[in-house]
Write an enzyme that holds these catalytic residues in place. Sequence first.
Site, PDB file in Angstrom:
ATOM      1  N   GLU A 192      39.812  39.411  48.788  1.00 19.33           N
ATOM      2  CA  GLU A 192      41.229  39.735  48.474  1.00 19.33           C
ATOM      3  C   GLU A 192      42.181  38.678  49.009  1.00 19.33           C
ATOM      4  O   GLU A 192      43.204  38.472  48.370  1.00 19.33           O
ATOM      5  CB  GLU A 192      41.569  41.123  49.037  1.00 19.33           C
ATOM      6  CG  GLU A 192      40.820  42.255  48.351  1.00 19.33           C
ATOM      7  CD  GLU A 192      39.355  42.350  48.773  1.00 19.33           C
ATOM      8  OE1 GLU A 192      39.031  41.850  49.860  1.00 19.33           O
ATOM      9  OE2 GLU A 192      38.556  42.916  48.015  1.00 19.33           O
ATOM     10  N   ASP A 195      32.137  39.322  48.299  1.00 20.89           N
ATOM     11  CA  ASP A 195      32.900  40.483  48.776  1.00 20.89           C
ATOM     12  C   ASP A 195      34.115  39.957  49.551  1.00 20.89           C
ATOM     13  O   ASP A 195      34.227  38.751  49.799  1.00 20.89           O
ATOM     14  CB  ASP A 195      31.968  41.293  49.690  1.00 20.89           C
ATOM     15  CG  ASP A 195      32.481  42.701  49.950  1.00 20.89           C
ATOM     16  OD1 ASP A 195      33.568  43.061  49.459  1.00 20.89           O
ATOM     17  OD2 ASP A 195      31.772  43.440  50.667  1.00 20.89           O
ATOM     18  N   ASP A 252      35.126  50.365  48.088  1.00 22.93           N
ATOM     19  CA  ASP A 252      34.605  51.310  49.083  1.00 22.93           C
ATOM     20  C   ASP A 252      34.959  52.756  48.770  1.00 22.93           C
ATOM     21  O   ASP A 252      35.818  53.362  49.419  1.00 22.93           O
ATOM     22  CB  ASP A 252      35.112  50.910  50.466  1.00 22.93           C
ATOM     23  CG  ASP A 252      34.574  49.549  50.877  1.00 22.93           C
ATOM     24  OD1 ASP A 252      33.679  49.029  50.173  1.00 22.93           O
ATOM     25  OD2 ASP A 252      35.050  49.002  51.880  1.00 22.93           O
TER      26      ASP A 252
END
Length: 961
Positions: A551, A548, A624
Amino acid sequence: MKLLLPALLLALGAHAVKREDFKECAQTSFCRRLRPLSSKSEVADFTSPYSLGSPSPAVSPHIGTPAKDAAWTFPLTSTLYPDVGFELRVDVLDGDIAQVRVDEVGSASPWRRYNETAKWALLSPEPAHVRASITTKKGVSSIKYGTGLELRINHSPLRIAMLRGGTEEIVFNDRGLFHMEHFRTKEIAIEEEEVVKAEDGEEVKTEEGAEVTTEEPVEVKSEPEEQKPFEATIDRSWFETEDGDLFEEHWKRWRDSKPKGPEAFSLDLTFPRAKHVFGLPEHASPLSLPDTIGEGSYYSEPYRLWNVDIFEYVADSPMALYGAVPLLHAHSAQGTVGVLNLVASETWVDVAHTKGVQTHWISESGIMDLLLLPGPNPTALFEQYATLTGPAQMPPQFATAYHQCRWNYNTQGEVIEVQDRFEEADMPLDVTWLDIEYADEHRYFDWNKKMFPDPVAMLDQVAKLGRKMVAIVDPHIKRTDSFRVYKDSLDLDILIKKADNNNFDGWCWPGSSVWVDFFNPKSWEWWTRMFSFETWADQTKALFVWNDMNEPSVFDGPEITMPKDNIHAGGWEHRDVHNINGMLFHNQTQHAISVREPTKKRPFVLSRAYFAGSHRYGAIWTGDNLGTWEHLAGESAMFLSNSIAGMSFVGADIGGFFGNPGTEMLVRWYQAGAFMPFMRAHAHIDTKRREPYLYDEPIRSHLRDALRLRYTLLPTWYNAFHDAATKGYPVIWPQYAKFPADESGAAVDDQYYVGDSGLLFKPVVVEGATTTEVYLAANEPYYDYFSARMWPARAKPRNITLDTPLDKFPLLIEGGHIFPSRERVRRASSLMGQDPVTLTVALGKNGAHGQLYLDDGETFAWERGEFVHRELAYADGRLRSTQKVPHDAHNAFARSIAAVGVERVRVLGLNKAPSSVTVAGREVQFEWEKGAPKAKEPRAGILTIKNPGVKVVDDWEIVIA
Ligand SMILES: *[C@@H]1O[C@H](CO)[C@@H](O)[C@H](O)[C@H]1NC(C)=O
Ligand SMILES: *[C@@H]1O[C@H](CO)[C@@H](O)[C@H](O)[C@H]1NC(C)=O
Ligand SMILES: *[C@@H]1O[C@H](CO)[C@@H](O)[C@H](O)[C@H]1NC(C)=O
């Protein structure tokens, strides 16, 4: 203190995306400079200032191509900067893909443009045997290649058209928006812009009034006479760098030092015949991308590609999300073409449906590297894209089943309780997930031993049930000497650096953190070792991984990510590689998982960030989302736009990450989930528990039905994953890709087909909906999966309305298909390997076709021929199973399933009852349920052949007389 605040806000679940945390085009200087070119170029006498010289054969070799006969370079100049040299290079690649690149050449500047995006995104296949020919006449070079393809290159002004059969399909620089900013010295640029020159170290006021110190001026060893006065050459009316942000940029409290100065580029691509453009994931927008510019445009901002950790994203927006694939399909009923604009820096794309479809792309840095995919249809585009980036990874079987996640299952006991409750509720489950709280102080790898005293025992207990687990391993590393992973990365000197070359630190879940630079080869072998059983003893082979926050998410960074002037291996700035960054982490992690056992195993690693090529490394999800009807409705289009760009192992958090969906919405999420390629329920730490076993009847049964349907159809999903891994096809197909000639269905993005199975699914996404409309293509009948209701073939597409009370949703079968299922109820997919198979034959106008692909589901033996792949065909009353590809039909895997039979064949759409059903002259039992083809609500006749006594691995024929 400044560090704590964003982390706290995130942890507390502050609501709704903070739009102001993310930039609009006008808030970023290169977009502010280059976006207006499109309106400035609309004046009647405007022509591009760029022109080409004569071509010469390219000498340097290039990925996948012998330069000989298929690559040429052209000198490129601009009247704006006559002393700056550029080069345009054309390569013709395998798959009849034309590559057009532009870089600055011969510059006195010490800087170079980033040119390694292709190295990470594309495969480096064996040299292709491509031949192309060039002729140059009267300032036009024509390159002919493939079947009827031509690149027509206008030298002055620069314009390149890709033609098929003499018709222009893709035009580069049709509108003259191509512009590449050259490297320049800070002093000259500042004089040029008449911005007050700041002395070395002098303090200046920024717009927001914050006091900052200017960097040392960039040292450039250039001959002074090469820098002609700016005013003499530039046509200021077209390209004017009117802001003072060329060498330094401020936004909120962040400063971007921009040592290389301006290096952005702009380009336009026009698709003269297109009615729609699709792709450019990831955005929460319709699949057919609406306009972003022009009067009355649907959006006012361009589509943005810049991987960010966006909190509660807006359900309909061109804002950047977690992943970026700069791939576009341009489509009309006449044909489909594609473009991959291979750039990893921040990129904005305007779309306008005028004269076909016009697009304008603006990127902050890097070379221009365009790949023109000729189509002529979506299926060919999938194959061409796979030629470039490779097909998708073949997932392990379990990964295609149901995943149960939550932030967080907090203890070992809770994990076991989840197993027990699924058992009791008779609901299947394959994978139980652990979010960040399993790790001691968010130091991934290190279990919180208070909560998980014996992780190996827990994993063994789960594995005994035939199930797996996934634990999160994020890229931020807690900055504490007691953490071995931090110590190692410090010792190896493999951390991402700040502009001043010291290790970068920022704030994330563990508090103060550092980030490993996966562009640094020294990190690779080390990261693999982190997952070995020797280094990480508290795991077993039943544990897989979730990457996760890659980015990367940095809570106290600009736009919640890393400063652009951070430095990676090779001296490249983060701005150059940002969108690739998450892909490298994903690649390295999945590699580590695949090699931790002596026999290489198929890894499973879920990633949030991605780029072109990430499909080689595993699954992604849409981040999300919210537990709202609006988000549920938006997911299908997001899946489809990801799918056509390779990322088809995709899902959304079932139930929505945020919020507490009511029971009706939860049932609809699960029904949708059963048809997500990646099926995982997940929920935020603040949400109420919502595992499917927690509900009373009838909700409990609706949820169980959705789970069981997924497991029943696992063989059909596996067929689709295998096609993705071998042919580059998406796992789910949008309407336009299945029926490219049907203009009226091209924009449909709220329903989709599963592989080549003929199964058409549409989620119900409206509260209280008792009916749902479905779009049916022409020419074949459709059948309801559940009721065998039939819609006879029509010459035209149509909408039909289905009753969809809470336990129903549209699942139809297009006539002409055969698909496999396994109908025994099991606890986990790993227990289904010896179960018999059911075949459903949905008759079309010309019989029916299908396939059945099976392998061991966990190793790479399938790549060496250890599989069973059957071709299924029905014609003239005969259903045949034959070997699909010639190979050793008695391989070890085939032998291991030698006893697996076909327990049932269902044939939909026969006109009358058969008089007999035989296999090799032997009569077999059947049941016939009469249809009503002429009724107001037509119903298909259903022939059910029970236990025909045939094996999956054998050739056989069932004769229906
Ligand atoms: C990138 O540019 C450098 C410097 O010009 C060159 O040496 C290298 O070959 C280029 N790489 C690719 C992949 O084009
Ligand atoms: C990534 O994956 C490819 C295979 O797709 C592999 O060849 C390459 O070495 C990997 N390495 C990195 C650093 O991405
Ligand atoms: C199907 O319905 C949609 C909207 O509900 C409409 O836009 C479309 O034109 C219809 N298509 C056909 C073939 O009737």
